[in-house]
Structures are given as structure tokens and as C-alpha cells.
Design a protein around this motif. Structure first.
Motif, PDB file in Angstrom:
ATOM      1  N   THR A 136     -27.281 -39.497   7.841  1.00 32.77           N
ATOM      2  CA  THR A 136     -26.536 -40.601   7.230  1.00 32.77           C
ATOM      3  C   THR A 136     -27.501 -41.595   6.592  1.00 32.77           C
ATOM      4  O   THR A 136     -28.552 -41.919   7.167  1.00 32.77           O
ATOM      5  N   GLY A 137     -27.162 -42.052   5.409  1.00 38.30           N
ATOM      6  CA  GLY A 137     -27.864 -43.133   4.744  1.00 38.30           C
ATOM      7  C   GLY A 137     -29.369 -42.989   4.686  1.00 38.30           C
ATOM      8  O   GLY A 137     -29.919 -41.951   4.309  1.00 38.30           O
ATOM      9  N   ALA A 138     -30.038 -44.050   5.085  1.00 36.33           N
ATOM     10  CA  ALA A 138     -31.496 -44.088   5.016  1.00 36.33           C
ATOM     11  C   ALA A 138     -32.148 -43.064   5.936  1.00 36.33           C
ATOM     12  O   ALA A 138     -33.248 -42.587   5.663  1.00 36.33           O
ATOM     13  N   TYR A 139     -31.463 -42.692   7.018  1.00 36.79           N
ATOM     14  CA  TYR A 139     -32.024 -41.724   7.961  1.00 36.79           C
ATOM     15  C   TYR A 139     -32.108 -40.330   7.332  1.00 36.79           C
ATOM     16  O   TYR A 139     -33.087 -39.607   7.523  1.00 36.79           O
ATOM     17  N   LEU A 140     -31.082 -39.964   6.561  1.00 36.07           N
ATOM     18  CA  LEU A 140     -31.113 -38.691   5.842  1.00 36.07           C
ATOM     19  C   LEU A 140     -32.195 -38.722   4.773  1.00 36.07           C
ATOM     20  O   LEU A 140     -32.966 -37.765   4.626  1.00 36.07           O
ATOM     21  N   GLU A 141     -32.260 -39.806   4.040  1.00 34.50           N
ATOM     22  CA  GLU A 141     -33.270 -39.931   2.984  1.00 34.50           C
ATOM     23  C   GLU A 141     -34.680 -39.805   3.567  1.00 34.50           C
ATOM     24  O   GLU A 141     -35.534 -39.124   2.998  1.00 34.50           O
ATOM     25  N   SER A 142     -34.924 -40.445   4.697  1.00 39.86           N
ATOM     26  CA  SER A 142     -36.240 -40.384   5.336  1.00 39.86           C
ATOM     27  C   SER A 142     -36.552 -38.976   5.838  1.00 39.86           C
ATOM     28  O   SER A 142     -37.660 -38.465   5.644  1.00 39.86           O
ATOM     29  N   THR A 143     -35.568 -38.328   6.468  1.00 42.91           N
ATOM     30  CA  THR A 143     -35.760 -36.973   6.990  1.00 42.91           C
ATOM     31  C   THR A 143     -36.106 -36.009   5.867  1.00 42.91           C
ATOM     32  O   THR A 143     -37.062 -35.218   5.971  1.00 42.91           O
ATOM     33  N   VAL A 144     -35.363 -36.071   4.774  1.00 38.96           N
ATOM     34  CA  VAL A 144     -35.597 -35.179   3.639  1.00 38.96           C
ATOM     35  C   VAL A 144     -36.945 -35.473   2.987  1.00 38.96           C
ATOM     36  O   VAL A 144     -37.689 -34.556   2.612  1.00 38.96           O
ATOM     37  N   HIS A 145     -37.279 -36.750   2.862  1.00 41.24           N
ATOM     38  CA  HIS A 145     -38.566 -37.134   2.254  1.00 41.24           C
ATOM     39  C   HIS A 145     -39.738 -36.601   3.076  1.00 41.24           C
ATOM     40  O   HIS A 145     -40.700 -36.060   2.514  1.00 41.24           O
ATOM     41  N   ILE A 146     -39.657 -36.743   4.398  1.00 43.88           N
ATOM     42  CA  ILE A 146     -40.738 -36.259   5.261  1.00 43.88           C
ATOM     43  C   ILE A 146     -40.854 -34.736   5.179  1.00 43.88           C
ATOM     44  O   ILE A 146     -41.949 -34.182   5.053  1.00 43.88           O
ATOM     45  N   ALA A 147     -39.705 -34.052   5.255  1.00 45.85           N
ATOM     46  CA  ALA A 147     -39.717 -32.584   5.177  1.00 45.85           C
ATOM     47  C   ALA A 147     -40.256 -32.115   3.834  1.00 45.85           C
ATOM     48  O   ALA A 147     -41.037 -31.148   3.764  1.00 45.85           O
ATOM     49  N   GLN A 148     -39.875 -32.787   2.750  1.00 45.71           N
ATOM     50  CA  GLN A 148     -40.347 -32.432   1.410  1.00 45.71           C
ATOM     51  C   GLN A 148     -41.861 -32.567   1.317  1.00 45.71           C
ATOM     52  O   GLN A 148     -42.541 -31.711   0.725  1.00 45.71           O
ATOM     53  N   HIS A 149     -42.375 -33.637   1.887  1.00 43.29           N
ATOM     54  CA  HIS A 149     -43.823 -33.856   1.867  1.00 43.29           C
ATOM     55  C   HIS A 149     -44.556 -32.728   2.587  1.00 43.29           C
ATOM     56  O   HIS A 149     -45.594 -32.254   2.120  1.00 43.29           O
ATOM     57  N   LYS A 150     -44.021 -32.272   3.703  1.00 42.31           N
ATOM     58  CA  LYS A 150     -44.662 -31.222   4.479  1.00 42.31           C
ATOM     59  C   LYS A 150     -44.560 -29.871   3.771  1.00 42.31           C
ATOM     60  O   LYS A 150     -45.542 -29.120   3.696  1.00 42.31           O
ATOM     61  N   ILE A 151     -43.380 -29.564   3.248  1.00 44.78           N
ATOM     62  CA  ILE A 151     -43.185 -28.292   2.553  1.00 44.78           C
ATOM     63  C   ILE A 151     -43.966 -28.253   1.239  1.00 44.78           C
ATOM     64  O   ILE A 151     -44.446 -27.195   0.821  1.00 44.78           O
ATOM     65  N   GLY A 152     -44.107 -29.413   0.608  1.00 46.03           N
ATOM     66  CA  GLY A 152     -44.763 -29.480  -0.692  1.00 46.03           C
ATOM     67  C   GLY A 152     -46.268 -29.277  -0.655  1.00 46.03           C
ATOM     68  O   GLY A 152     -46.893 -29.082  -1.701  1.00 46.03           O
ATOM     69  N   ALA A 153     -46.864 -29.321   0.521  1.00 47.46           N
ATOM     70  CA  ALA A 153     -48.313 -29.116   0.631  1.00 47.46           C
ATOM     71  C   ALA A 153     -48.663 -27.661   0.311  1.00 47.46           C
ATOM     72  O   ALA A 153     -47.902 -26.751   0.619  1.00 47.46           O
ATOM     73  N   THR A 154     -49.814 -27.435  -0.304  1.00 49.80           N
ATOM     74  CA  THR A 154     -50.283 -26.075  -0.525  1.00 49.80           C
ATOM     75  C   THR A 154     -50.691 -25.453   0.804  1.00 49.80           C
ATOM     76  O   THR A 154     -50.824 -26.153   1.821  1.00 49.80           O
ATOM     77  N   PHE A 155     -50.907 -24.142   0.803  1.00 47.87           N
ATOM     78  CA  PHE A 155     -51.332 -23.453   2.035  1.00 47.87           C
ATOM     79  C   PHE A 155     -52.607 -24.091   2.573  1.00 47.87           C
ATOM     80  O   PHE A 155     -52.715 -24.385   3.765  1.00 47.87           O
ATOM     81  N   LEU A 156     -53.585 -24.317   1.696  1.00 49.62           N
ATOM     82  CA  LEU A 156     -54.862 -24.886   2.135  1.00 49.62           C
ATOM     83  C   LEU A 156     -54.685 -26.305   2.648  1.00 49.62           C
ATOM     84  O   LEU A 156     -55.259 -26.683   3.678  1.00 49.62           O
ATOM     85  N   GLN A 157     -53.891 -27.109   1.945  1.00 51.12           N
ATOM     86  CA  GLN A 157     -53.662 -28.480   2.387  1.00 51.12           C
ATOM     87  C   GLN A 157     -53.000 -28.511   3.768  1.00 51.12           C
ATOM     88  O   GLN A 157     -53.400 -29.291   4.631  1.00 51.12           O
ATOM     89  N   ALA A 158     -51.981 -27.658   3.967  1.00 53.27           N
ATOM     90  CA  ALA A 158     -51.285 -27.624   5.259  1.00 53.27           C
ATOM     91  C   ALA A 158     -52.211 -27.139   6.358  1.00 53.27           C
ATOM     92  O   ALA A 158     -52.182 -27.650   7.484  1.00 53.27           O
ATOM     93  N   PHE A 159     -53.049 -26.161   6.046  1.00 52.78           N
ATOM     94  CA  PHE A 159     -53.997 -25.627   7.033  1.00 52.78           C
ATOM     95  C   PHE A 159     -55.004 -26.692   7.467  1.00 52.78           C
ATOM     96  O   PHE A 159     -55.216 -26.910   8.670  1.00 52.78           O
ATOM     97  N   VAL A 160     -55.602 -27.365   6.494  1.00 57.75           N
ATOM     98  CA  VAL A 160     -56.604 -28.386   6.817  1.00 57.75           C
ATOM     99  C   VAL A 160     -55.958 -29.571   7.531  1.00 57.75           C
ATOM    100  O   VAL A 160     -56.528 -30.128   8.481  1.00 57.75           O
ATOM    101  N   SER A 161     -54.757 -29.943   7.089  1.00 58.77           N
ATOM    102  CA  SER A 161     -54.028 -31.014   7.764  1.00 58.77           C
ATOM    103  C   SER A 161     -53.733 -30.635   9.214  1.00 58.77           C
ATOM    104  O   SER A 161     -53.814 -31.483  10.124  1.00 58.77           O
ATOM    105  N   GLY A 162     -53.414 -29.362   9.441  1.00 58.18           N
ATOM    106  CA  GLY A 162     -53.172 -28.880  10.799  1.00 58.18           C
ATOM    107  C   GLY A 162     -54.406 -28.991  11.682  1.00 58.18           C
ATOM    108  O   GLY A 162     -54.305 -29.297  12.877  1.00 58.18           O
ATOM    109  N   ILE A 163     -55.574 -28.742  11.089  1.00 59.05           N
ATOM    110  CA  ILE A 163     -56.824 -28.894  11.849  1.00 59.05           C
ATOM    111  C   ILE A 163     -56.980 -30.347  12.305  1.00 59.05           C
ATOM    112  O   ILE A 163     -57.249 -30.633  13.478  1.00 59.05           O
ATOM    113  N   GLY A 164     -56.814 -31.273  11.363  1.00 60.91           N
ATOM    114  CA  GLY A 164     -56.956 -32.689  11.702  1.00 60.91           C
ATOM    115  C   GLY A 164     -55.980 -33.127  12.772  1.00 60.91           C
ATOM    116  O   GLY A 164     -56.339 -33.886  13.691  1.00 60.91           O
TER     117      GLY A 164
END
Length: 275
Positions: A136-164
Motif C-alpha cells: 500500500t502507498g509508500a510502502y509498496l513504492e519503497s519495496t519495489v524500489h529496493i527490489a528494482q535496485h537489487k535486481i538491476g545490479a549486474t552479475f559482477l556488481q551483485a557478487f562484489v556487493s555480496g562479498i561486502g
């Protein structure tokens, strides 16, 4: 506050790695479910606290969200739970010490991955979707934004981020083993966990909650999730097993073991931990 030295923490970590692979399967699955749910509840709290804040307060929002997220790891380590990212540090340590087999490491990681996923999905579906806390409302917008940011990372970016991420999360587990009282454990867990969240690193179990929550709301696909899961899982494994586990193994106890298949060199370390 009773604090232990790093070499003592290593001894405790090895013992815990052995213990984690010795649980009955049902116990492992129950504790894994709990940990997946706890981490997801921490992320849900993050969303509920930060989503209503305006964009002009983004800096404050990041710090505020990061400060509440650690409740998930605190519950896991103190109330009881088996979390994949923590096991990615302690279980390999037990293997480095030749106390368990490689097969036991793989089996433990598999069971914890599955049970963490079901715990996370439970929170995402029933609390996020059915109750509507992420839809609902801002909570849905925030959830989708966070998920989009994570999915939008390249394989290498997600891998290195996972290390950190798991460099810090495994450090939090390590510090929690270094205190004998609850306040000390909470402090040890809190700050490294808060740091990884504020920085924005990717945590494989946290992602088991937020990406499916967005999927349940009608955004993205399960194929998108798998594309994120693989590099983050691998990065978390490297961060925990190598940057904490192997690093401290080589620093403190490596020379007291012959890490040759199935053999161990007896020494003072055995006497210390009663083996």
C-alpha cells in the motif's frame, strides 16, 4: 562486560561449526525457518520505518532504517536460528580444522538455504501480501524500489556487493561470539549489521524477502529473482568463508592443523577446546 580475544573466538566458531552440522535435519529446518523469518521481519521493519519519510530526508532515512534492521540478526543469534550467511563463516571454519567433511558443509548450506527461503517467503506472503504491509502507498513504492535496485545490479556488481555484505555480517557473528553477556552480544551484532545495510550491500536472505514481496505485488518475475540469487549467494559465501573464516584461520590457528584430507596434527589447540 566479558570480552574474548580473537583466537578464543576462533575456537568457539569452530565448535559452533561442528555443532551446526550435527543437528537433526528437522532441528536444522526449524531453526533455518526461524532465521529466515527474523531477517525478513527486520527488513519489513526497515520498510515500515523509512517509506513514509520524504526524499529530502534520504540520508536520515538510510541511517534510521539501518539502525532497526539488526533486530533480525539479534533474534537469530540470541533467541536461536540458523542463518545461511553466518553458517557461511563458521561451517567452513570447522572444515578448515578438519573436524567435518566437505559433504557436511554442502549439506548444511543446502538445508539452511531452503529453510531460510521458506521463512522469508512466509513473511513476504502473509505479512507483506495478505496483511498488505508492503503493498500500500509508500510502502509498496519503497519495496519495489529496493527490489528494482537489487535486481538491476549486474552479475559482477551483485557478487562484489555480496562479498561486502557478508564480510560485515560474518564479522557481526564473530563479535557476538566474543562476548559472554547479552548487551555485549547485541552491541557486537548491531554495528556491523547496521553498516552493511546503510552502505547498501546485498544479503542473500534479506533478498529472499524483499524481491518476492515485490513479485507478490505484481512486479518482476521469479526468473529475475534467480538472476539475483546466484551472484549474491556466491558473493556472500566468499565474504563469510574467505574474508572472515579463512582470514582468521590463517592468522591464528592454521599452523596448528594439517589441513590434509581426513587428518589433523595434534597440538595445543586440541587441549584448549577439549578435543
Amino acid at each position: 562486560m566479558s570480552l574474548l580475544t580473537p583466537d578464543k573466538i576462533l575456537e568457539i566458531s569452530i565448535k559452533n561449526g561442528v555443532k551446526k552440522t550435527s543437528y537433526p535435519i528437522l532441528t536444522t529446518l526449524i531453526l533455518g525457518f526461524q532465521a529466515g523469518a527474523y531477517i525478513s521481519l527486520g527488513f519489513l521493519l526497515y520498510i515500515r520505518v523509512t517509506a513514509p519519510l520524504s526524499e529530502g530526508l534520504s540520508g536520515l532515512s538510510a541511517i534510521l532504517g539501518a539502525s532497526v534492521f539488526p533486530i533480525g540478526l539479534i533474534l537469530t543469534l540470541i533467541a536461536g536460528g540458523e542463518l545461511l550467511t553466518g553458517n557461511m563463516m563458521v561451517v567452513p571454519l570447522a572444515r578448515f580444522a578438519a573436524k567435518i567433511t566437505t559433504k557436511q558443509v554442502i549439506q548444511n548450506w543446502f538445508l539452511i538455504t531452503v529453510s531460510n527461503f521458506f521463512g522469508a517467503i512466509f513473511v513476504a506472503y502473509f505479512f507483506g501480501h495478505i496483511v498488505g504491509l508492503t503493498e500500500t502507498g509508500a510502502y509498496l513504492e519503497s519495496t519495489v524500489h529496493i527490489a528494482q535496485h537489487k535486481i538491476g545490479a549486474t552479475f559482477l556488481q551483485a557478487f562484489v556487493s555480496g562479498i561486502g555484505c557478508n564480510w560485515l555480517v560474518a564479522a557481526a557473528v564473530w563479535l557476538s561470539y566474543g562476548s559472554n553477556d547479552m548487551i555485549g552480544k547485541i552491541a557486537g551484532i548491531w554495528f556491523p549489521t547496521m553498516a552493511f545495510v546503510a552502505i547498501g550491500f546485498q544479503h542473500v536472505v534479506a533478498n529472499m524477502f524483499v524481491i518476492p514481496a515485490a513479485i507478490f505485488a505484481g512486479h518482476f518475475t521469479w526468473l529475475d529473482y534467480v538472476g539475483n540469487f546466484i551472484p549474491v549467494f556466491l558473493g556472500n559465501a566468499v565474504g563469510g568463508a574467505l574474508f572472515i573464516g579463512m582470514a582468521y584461520w590463517f592468522a591464528y590457528k592454521k599452523n596448528e592443523y594439517a589441513v590434509i584430507e581426513g587428518t589433523k596434527k595434534p597440538g595445543a589447540f586440541d587441549k584448549k577446546i577439549g578435543l
